[in-house]
Design an enzyme around this catalytic site. Structure first.
Site, PDB file in Angstrom:
ATOM      1  N   CYS A   2      -9.404   6.839  -2.135  1.00  0.00           N
ATOM      2  CA  CYS A   2     -10.435   7.874  -2.085  1.00  0.00           C
ATOM      3  C   CYS A   2     -10.525   8.495  -0.700  1.00  0.00           C
ATOM      4  O   CYS A   2     -10.219   7.863   0.301  1.00  0.00           O
ATOM      5  CB  CYS A   2     -11.786   7.264  -2.416  1.00  0.00           C
ATOM      6  SG  CYS A   2     -11.820   6.444  -4.004  1.00  0.00           S
ATOM      7  N   ASN A 102     -15.986   5.371  -0.790  1.00  0.00           N
ATOM      8  CA  ASN A 102     -14.624   4.860  -0.807  1.00  0.00           C
ATOM      9  C   ASN A 102     -14.724   3.347  -0.641  1.00  0.00           C
ATOM     10  O   ASN A 102     -15.400   2.879   0.267  1.00  0.00           O
ATOM     11  CB  ASN A 102     -13.829   5.489   0.361  1.00  0.00           C
ATOM     12  CG  ASN A 102     -12.439   4.906   0.493  1.00  0.00           C
ATOM     13  OD1 ASN A 102     -11.951   4.221  -0.398  1.00  0.00           O
ATOM     14  ND2 ASN A 102     -11.792   5.174   1.610  1.00  0.00           N
ATOM     15  N   GLY A 103     -14.086   2.589  -1.523  1.00  0.00           N
ATOM     16  CA  GLY A 103     -14.154   1.131  -1.439  1.00  0.00           C
ATOM     17  C   GLY A 103     -14.511   0.549  -2.792  1.00  0.00           C
ATOM     18  O   GLY A 103     -14.435   1.238  -3.810  1.00  0.00           O
ATOM     19  N   HIS A 506      23.770 -14.038  -9.716  1.00  0.00           N
ATOM     20  CA  HIS A 506      22.908 -15.091 -10.261  1.00  0.00           C
ATOM     21  C   HIS A 506      22.000 -14.570 -11.376  1.00  0.00           C
ATOM     22  O   HIS A 506      20.993 -15.186 -11.691  1.00  0.00           O
ATOM     23  CB  HIS A 506      22.085 -15.722  -9.136  1.00  0.00           C
ATOM     24  CG  HIS A 506      22.941 -16.404  -8.117  1.00  0.00           C
ATOM     25  ND1 HIS A 506      23.471 -17.657  -8.298  1.00  0.00           N
ATOM     26  CD2 HIS A 506      23.424 -15.966  -6.927  1.00  0.00           C
ATOM     27  CE1 HIS A 506      24.208 -17.989  -7.263  1.00  0.00           C
ATOM     28  NE2 HIS A 506      24.208 -16.960  -6.407  1.00  0.00           N
TER      29      HIS A 506
END
Ligand code: M6R
Length: 610
Positions: A2, A102-103, A506
């Site tokens: 954000c 934001n967060g 492998h």
């Protein structure tokens, strides 16, 4: 992730907010919104998709957005799908509060349940709306106090900007964990998630510290903690220049940044290496030089491209300084109950300095007594501030979501760090000096690779429709293979795997089919013969071999379908040269496939949530 922009001043807010959002587009987002104060209230508009779509919608009703204060947001969905109802700004249920965030609010569900029991009606699935409601619930005529009280109840990360209908001329911003800067102009403030949305208006700014709330008015600002105790922010001059964050003659930031690498790397090295005296000067390490030199173990940590740089750093540090090293994803280290013995050094590598997992690993290591160092690009970022010491990349702002010049800077700083420790442990002046001379030649060698952009494009064009690629390398070029695969995945959406060339047989060898592109990073070096063996294994199964090979390596010709030549250099520095060829491969593949290189789907420039 954000992005937040806010404006409070005398100029029309809307154009400034939209311009700011466009500057933050590179961070990655899926919807956008804006709220501007009118004389009689707040006008909000939210839209899914690009900022241009928001701009078009607001443009139909400009009169409602004619104020001089406002907040705006680009959202990268975490809680709830990209939809108008989930886009920011959010409001409380009386529509008195407008908030961008934001967060991640970790305890949002508990708070939501409590607010619902009081009759609050939510319209979104977001954690942010809960915070807006909570501020509204606690509001008694003083926005600053309501925000402080709300944040005291919150756990998680936030950068927020808030306005109240009832307090014209007041904006409150706060931060914990997610970055937020306040730009100070003449009778105006521009706040933003990063300086790129501020520098066009002012150079004077400060970064909010964790748990700090700032009340802005046209008369000035006041910063305090969550308990209203005043705190003094550290003012700084922003060094970022406008041309650094503009495209100029390039079609994409990624290409611009790939071509900038010789200059960026010069900057990284400038004033830090003395070839004649075999000395490395790293101002940021002055206080801890002895501790680094006597480290018993170094743990490098990072995510994504930075983790690949950490892998190269591990090889360098063990070879040049002979200190045992390991590399851990930040996201794994933080939760694995890591063993941190005495004399352990943790080195956090990050372009943004804001990557949540890397930051958390760093905090975990600190708590357990490790000395912590940062290899970071963004000055003053969270990781840079949280470490005991560090070295900045100095490669300038990186706007392209796909990291390019930051990787080269991270590897170069790691090389200097390894030589710095190596010289103090066992390397002679002569050995160090001659390696520094080679390091100093790398910027010109990178330019020789970027000069081949069109040749690389012509090779990529032959394979670009194929959806599965392998990237293989050994030693120092094993992390380069990982980085090549990541780059092509991120922006061209081709599925690619990177691995040590020996690992192929492998299991992954089962994937090889007629015509499958297999990119070998095979400059001259100690394992060259072995890599040639791996190429033969691919060709024997019909795979197509594309090789990044040293100039003058004639032996390679009979084993390759395509060759991209890179200038020869010591193996230890080769990742800085070979990676550039792979960056260009990924760039051209994405453009040829018609993708938006600078805004790849689902990606954020810096990942500030877990
Ligand atoms: O800002 P950081 O260097 O800490 O970011 C780490 C990763 O998120 C980042 O490198 C990511 O992998 C990029 N998209 C790679 O191009």
């Amino acid at each position: 992730m954000c992005g937040i922009v806010g404006y409070l001043g005398d100029r029309p807010a809307l154009p400034l907010l939209l311009e700011g959002l466009k500057r933050l587009e590179y961070r990655g987002y899926d919807s956008a919104g804006v709220c501007v104060r009118r004389p009689d209230g707040l006008s909000t508009c939210r839209e899914v998709g690009k900022v241009a779509a928001l701009e078009a919608r607001v443009g139909k009703d400009l009169a409602s957005f004619a104020g001089t204060e406002g907040i705006a947001h680009t959202r990268w969905a975490t809680h709830g799908v990209p939809a108008e109802r989930n886009a920011h700004p959010h409001r409380d249920d009386k529509s008195r509060i407008s908030l961008v965030h934001n967060g991640i609010i970790e305890n949002y569900q508990t708070i939501k349940t409590a607010l619902e029991s009081k009759g609050c009606k939510f319209e979104s699935e977001t954690d942010t709306e809960v915070l807006a409601m909570l501020v509204g619930e606690l509001y008694e005529g003083d926005l600053e106090k309501a925000v402080q009280a709300a944040l005291r109840e919150i756990t998680g990360a936030y950068a927020i900007a808030v306005m109240s209908v009832d307090e014209p001329g007041v904006m409150v911003v706060a931060r914990k964990g997610s970055p937020l800067m306040v730009g100070i102009g003449l009778n105006e403030f521009v706040i933003a998630s990063d300086p790129s949305a501020i520098v066009a208006h002012t150079q004077q700014a400060f970064a909010l510290e964790d748990f700090t709330v700032c009340r802005l008015t046209r008369d000035g600002y006041r910063t305090s903690n969550l308990h209203n105790i005043p705190v003094t922010p550290k003012l700084m001059e922003l060094e970022m220049k406008l041309e650094e964050i503009e495209l100029g003659e390039f079609p994409h930031f990624m290409l611009k940044e790939i071509f900038e690498q010789p200059k960026a790397l010069r900057n990284t090295l400038s004033g830090r290496v003395d070839m004649e005296r075999g000395e490395i000067f790293l101002g940021g390490l002055q206080q801890i030089g002895r501790k680094l030199t006597h480290a018993k173990r170094i743990v490098f940590t990072g995510q994504g491209t930075a983790w690949h740089a950490a892998l190269v750093a591990e090889y360098m540090m063990e070879e040049l300084a002979r200190i045992p090293c390991e590399v851990q994803y930040g996201s794994e280290f933080r939760y694995r109950n890591p063993i941190v013995e005495d004399h352990t050094v943790l080195v956090a590598i990050s372009q943004s300095g804001e990557t949540a997992d890397t930051l958390a690993a760093l905090e975990e290591a600190k708590q357990r007594g490790a000395l912590t160092l940062g290899i970071v690009n963004v000055v003053g970022s969270s990781i840079a501030r949280a470490t005991d010491a560090g070295v900045y990349l100095r490669v300038g702002p990186e706007i392209g979501v796909a990291s390019t010049k930051a990787f080269i800077g991270q590897v170069a700083v790691s090389a200097m760090l390894a030589l710095y420790a190596g010289r103090r442990r066992h390397l002679s002046i002569e050995a160090t000096g001659s390696l520094l001379t080679e390091l100093d030649a790398i910027p010109d060698k990178i330019r020789q690779v970027t000069d081949q952009s069109e040749h690389i494009k012509s090779i990529v064009a032959k394979y670009v429709d194929l959806n599965n690629w392998l990237f293989l390398g050994r030693g120092y070029n094993y992390p380069v293979a990982l980085e090549g695969a990541l780059k092509i995945k991120e922006i061209s959406y081709i599925h690619a795997e990177g691995m040590p060339a020996a690992e192929m047989k492998h299991g992954p060898i089962a994937l090889i089919h007629d015509g499958m592109p297999c990119v070998f990073v095979a400059p001259m070096g100690s394992q060259h013969d072995k890599v040639i063996g791996n190429m033969q294994e691919v060709r024997a199964r019909g795979g197509r071999v594309i090789v990044i090979a040293s100039e003058g390596d004639t032996e390679i010709e009979s084993h390759a379908d395509e060759i991209i030549r890179v200038p020869a250099c010591p193996e230890v520095f080769s990742p800085m040269v070979t990676t550039v060829a792979l960056q260009l491969m990924a760039y051209h593949a994405a453009v040829l496939r018609g993708h938006d290189v600078d805004k790849p789907r689902n990606l954020a420039k810096s990942v500030t949530v877990e």
